[in-house]
Design a protein around this motif. Structure first.
Motif, PDB file in Angstrom:
ATOM      1  N   SER A   1      75.114  54.730  -8.472  1.00  0.00           N
ATOM      2  CA  SER A   1      73.831  55.232  -8.975  1.00  0.00           C
ATOM      3  C   SER A   1      73.352  56.495  -8.273  1.00  0.00           C
ATOM      4  O   SER A   1      72.416  57.140  -8.747  1.00  0.00           O
ATOM      5  CB  SER A   1      72.763  54.141  -8.848  1.00  0.00           C
ATOM      6  N   GLU A   2      73.977  56.876  -7.166  1.00  0.00           N
ATOM      7  CA  GLU A   2      73.506  58.044  -6.407  1.00  0.00           C
ATOM      8  C   GLU A   2      74.149  59.331  -6.935  1.00  0.00           C
ATOM      9  O   GLU A   2      74.714  60.122  -6.192  1.00  0.00           O
ATOM     10  CB  GLU A   2      73.806  57.852  -4.925  1.00  0.00           C
ATOM     11  N   THR A   3      74.006  59.569  -8.225  1.00  0.00           N
ATOM     12  CA  THR A   3      74.668  60.704  -8.863  1.00  0.00           C
ATOM     13  C   THR A   3      74.099  62.043  -8.403  1.00  0.00           C
ATOM     14  O   THR A   3      74.843  62.996  -8.186  1.00  0.00           O
ATOM     15  CB  THR A   3      74.557  60.590 -10.391  1.00  0.00           C
ATOM     16  N   GLU A   4      72.771  62.138  -8.287  1.00  0.00           N
ATOM     17  CA  GLU A   4      72.155  63.412  -7.915  1.00  0.00           C
ATOM     18  C   GLU A   4      72.532  63.812  -6.493  1.00  0.00           C
ATOM     19  O   GLU A   4      72.796  64.983  -6.213  1.00  0.00           O
ATOM     20  CB  GLU A   4      70.632  63.327  -8.058  1.00  0.00           C
ATOM     21  N   ARG A   5      72.553  62.835  -5.599  1.00  0.00           N
ATOM     22  CA  ARG A   5      72.910  63.155  -4.219  1.00  0.00           C
ATOM     23  C   ARG A   5      74.372  63.579  -4.120  1.00  0.00           C
ATOM     24  O   ARG A   5      74.717  64.479  -3.348  1.00  0.00           O
ATOM     25  CB  ARG A   5      72.638  61.955  -3.316  1.00  0.00           C
ATOM     26  N   ARG A   6      75.239  62.939  -4.912  1.00  0.00           N
ATOM     27  CA  ARG A   6      76.643  63.340  -4.934  1.00  0.00           C
ATOM     28  C   ARG A   6      76.791  64.758  -5.468  1.00  0.00           C
ATOM     29  O   ARG A   6      77.563  65.558  -4.943  1.00  0.00           O
ATOM     30  CB  ARG A   6      77.461  62.378  -5.811  1.00  0.00           C
ATOM     31  N   LEU A   7      76.045  65.062  -6.521  1.00  0.00           N
ATOM     32  CA  LEU A   7      76.108  66.405  -7.114  1.00  0.00           C
ATOM     33  C   LEU A   7      75.642  67.456  -6.122  1.00  0.00           C
ATOM     34  O   LEU A   7      76.263  68.521  -5.980  1.00  0.00           O
ATOM     35  CB  LEU A   7      75.249  66.448  -8.381  1.00  0.00           C
ATOM     36  N   GLU A   8      74.547  67.183  -5.436  1.00  0.00           N
ATOM     37  CA  GLU A   8      74.023  68.115  -4.428  1.00  0.00           C
ATOM     38  C   GLU A   8      75.047  68.341  -3.316  1.00  0.00           C
ATOM     39  O   GLU A   8      75.295  69.474  -2.898  1.00  0.00           O
ATOM     40  CB  GLU A   8      72.727  67.546  -3.852  1.00  0.00           C
ATOM     41  N   SER A   9      75.653  67.250  -2.849  1.00  0.00           N
ATOM     42  CA  SER A   9      76.664  67.353  -1.798  1.00  0.00           C
ATOM     43  C   SER A   9      77.878  68.131  -2.276  1.00  0.00           C
ATOM     44  O   SER A   9      78.433  68.961  -1.554  1.00  0.00           O
ATOM     45  CB  SER A   9      77.077  65.945  -1.352  1.00  0.00           C
TER      46      SER A   9
END
Length: 597
Positions: A194-202
């Motif tokens: 579910s942590e898609t946005e944080r993965r994208l930012e990273s």
């Protein structure tokens, strides 16, 4: 043009004297900084921003500290101050600023005691505000980063980022082999699904101004960042699980991403081969270690950092294999070895292909805890399960002194094409020295597998030329590879090859050659070197130019005579300023002597 030296005035001379004094003060503080015995590190790279935030690639501090982000020059405006606890560590973090950066600036990050004082350490980088860091080439395309959404029909249920380097038909950055392998990695932060946005930012930080970008930029290759999780939603660790088929295994999804990227890059002026390069640190290093064992025929080279253990290319231990302890079994199941791999994936381990992969293993020499090795947070397989126990028996407990060195000894015994380097003074972190060596490793392996790469500069003559006039075209090559290489430029006029040359260049060196050519009749000609075309050459008859020269010669000489250049110097000039400074020094010395007397 104005004489630069003559344009200096006395205020500039005195300013330089002030700079020298400040520089001396700064040098005087170096010893005080060194006395602060705190293990801190920070990596901060050049980047683009809208001014409201910056991305810090990595930061670690073993002590409580204050982090200050500020303008490196001028008013040294502070944009963010935050306090962090001892043991704070993060990578590719976007930090929202309290005050926006108004324009492109050199920005500093300083780690210092909360009570103030000298900095423990820091870093500087250019933050381009609303300006692209990479301008498009004159006749080509600028570097781009594209988010490719998940495509289950194509075999990948998670998105990925695709970096395409700048391409050009102009005079520079020529890849003579025309082959550029993909550089593949995962987002440093992976987390739960579910942590898609944080993965994208990273992932954006990794591919735009992080380690993967440094490798891709150095070898002038496209790059891919897989935005895949490492845990299930309940937090269970599933870095690269071979169980289940729905959704597909993560290694197969990465392969599908690679194939999709190769299709998207098919219109580029270079080939993207099936074999690619991979890089990972910590758990991502372990991911691509496993990936290489599963798909060795697809990997040309991979680098893995921050881990002590490696997948062994063995089904059974033999007596000649060095181990840290006395294993209770000789059978090496996945992922200690490859003993049961056929049962898990349905195919045999491709040992020959695996032995041909080039590997670079790196770790901080302090990346362990001798006082409490079993609880060291950065050590994988520290539990009490069967695999954890077998790994401890084979590789030992300490991450560096036992595991890393045992892996190195086993690989050397097996004749594996691998390099192992431990970096003194470093913990579980990425240092500049590590990244330099990782980049150099990938450059060398790309060169050896896919041929040399040159940065080329062509110097074209300009103007209108006459029949039989000799024109000279200079071609310079910089060898970007790690071994000696030969470039073979070709001169083509109106589609016909008229001359060739060979230039042999040592690694890191620059050499040049020249073509000389004369046109035999008037007209407009197309000229190219190595397929790079110049502007059309206009050639006239010799007497046309003579008439023009005679017409020019009949003009009034007074109209072409240059006027002498004068430079106003208010007050006194640079010589007088230096003389005055010397006089001041003499008077001060006399004043000191008189006072002593």
């Amino acid at each position: 043009m104005e004489d630069t030296a003559s344009s200096w005035d006395r205020r500039q001379v005195l300013t330089l004297a002030g700079i020298s004094a400040v520089g001396t003060l700064a040098l005087g503080q170096t010893g005080a900084v060194a006395q602060e015995d705190a293990n801190v590190s920070v990596r901060f790279n050049d980047q683009e921003s809208d001014g409201s935030s910056v991305v810090v690639e990595s930061l670690y501090t073993e002590v409580e500290a204050e982090i200050i982000i500020f303008h490196s020059e001028g008013d040294r405006q502070r944009y963010k101050v935050l306090n962090v606890e001892a043991g704070t560590e993060f990578s590719n973090r976007t930090i929202e600023l309290d005050e926006p950066i108004p324009e492109t600036q050199l920005i500093s990050i300083s780690i210092q005691p909360p009570e103030g004082g000298y900095s423990y350490g820091g870093a500087r980088a250019t933050v381009a505000v609303d300006e692209p860091l990479n301008e498009p080439d004159a006749n080509g395309a600028e570097a781009t980063v594209e988010l490719v959404e998940a495509d289950p029909d194509a075999g990948f249920n998670w998105p990925y980022l695709l970096y395409t380097p700048s391409t050009s038909n102009s005079t520079t950055e020529s890849n003579d082999t025309g082959t550029r392998p993909l550089i593949v990695g995962n987002s440093p932060w992976r987390g739960v699904p579910s942590e898609t946005e944080r993965r994208l930012e990273s992932g954006h930080g990794h591919i735009e101004n992080g380690r993967l970008n440094e490798i891709a930029t150095e070898v002038n290759s496209p790059a891919l960042v897989a935005l895949i999780p490492s845990r299930s939603e309940d937090g269970s660790y599933e870095n690269l699980s071979l169980s289940g088929s729905d959704p597909p295994r993560l290694d197969l999804q990465v392969l599908a991403m690679v194939e999709d990227a190769r299709t998207r890059l098919s219109d580029q002026p270079y080939d993207v081969p099936e074999k690619f390069h991979a890089e990972g640190f910590s758990s991502n290093g372990r991911f691509y270690d496993k990936f290489t064992a599963l798909h060795p025929e697809r990997i040309n080279a991979f680098s893995a950092g921050g881990n002590g253990i490696a997948v062994l290319p063995l089904e059974e231990l033999s007596e000649d294999i060095p181990t840290a302890g006395d294993p209770s079994t000789t059978t090496l199941p996945w992922s200690v070895g490859v003993g049961d791999l056929p049962d898990l994936i349905g195919t045999e381990f491709n040992r020959d292909a695996w032995l041909e992969t080039n590997q670079f293993w790196y770790i901080g020499a302090e990346d362990q805890d001798p006082e409490n090795p079993e609880e060291y947070v950065h050590k994988l397989y520290r539990g009490s399960g069967e695999v954890d126990t077998l790994i401890s028996e084979v590789f030992g407990s300490l991450q560096v002194d036992d595991r890393f060195r045992t892996s190195q000894a086993i690989f050397e015994q097996l004749g594996v094409s691998a390099e192992f380097t431990a970096y003194e003074g470093a913990g579980h972190e990425l240092t500049d020295a590590m990244i330099e060596d990782v980049v150099d490793f990938h450059r060398r392996q790309k060169h050896e597998e896919f041929g040399p790469q040159f940065s080329r500069t062509i110097e074209w003559p300009s103007g209108t030329f006459t029949v039989e006039e000799t024109l000279t075209i200079s071609v310079s090559y910089e060898n970007l590879g790690a071994t000696e290489a030969t470039a073979s430029p070709t001169l083509v006029v109106d589609g016909e090859t008229v001359d060739t040359a060979e230039v042999t260049i040592a690694p890191g060196e620059v050499d040049r050659t020249e073509f000389e050519y004369s046109f035999t009749s008037p007209g407009e000609y197309t000229v190219s070197v190595d397929g790079v075309e110049s502007e059309p050459f206009e050639v006239t008859a010799a007497d046309d130019n003579t008439d023009a020269s005679e017409d020019q010669g009949s003009t009034d000489d007074s109209s072409t005579q240059a006027e002498p250049t004068t430079v106003d110097q208010p007050g006194f000039g640079i010589v007088q300023a230096l003389t005055a400074l010397g006089g001041i020094g003499y008077l001060l010395k006399r004043w000191g002597v008189d006072n002593n007397n």
